[in-house]
Design a protein around this motif. Sequence first.
Motif: not given
Length: 181
Positions: A129, A133-134, A150-151, A176
């Motif tokens: 990951i 994308d978080v 994730r998205k 993030t």
Amino acid sequence: MELSTLAWTARLALLRNRLIFKQTLLVFGIAILALGLLIFLISEESRWLITLQVMGITAGIIAGLLVIVIGLLALIGYEQHFVLDTTGVRSTLSRRTKLFFRTVRIASLLSGRVTAMGAGLVMHTSDHIRWQDVERVEVDRQQRVLTLYRKRGSPFLLVCGPEQFNTVCAIAQQQTGLSVG
């Protein structure tokens, strides 16, 4: 905090993880409900009785098989190796756990059953990951697990040992920009 690379191996307690429990119930619950709907639609006599019997037997078989698999995983251990850096986190299963999943895949392929083959083929032995994308982070301090949502796609479980847990929480928050409670 300057970050280069952080690597560690952790053991996940499958029975105590809430996310794994919920996803397992969801996957098998949907399958059992779909089977029940199909049986209900094709049966003519005693619809409700036949549907409930088939769903009950199927749920019992699935529960029995899950108990066996989780028991075996508890014996051999579900260990993952994590590598965290400025781009994200990668995880790979330990050699013993990979060997167990390969054995399950081979057994499912040899069984000739399509559903068993499909389940064996979708088991992942590695995941990645990227921080970008978080979308959301949940923290279970008692089990030292961060769940990175994730998205798109399934959540990423980031299991830590006591030595790296606080550091990983700080890095996840820094990378993030999200609150890590």
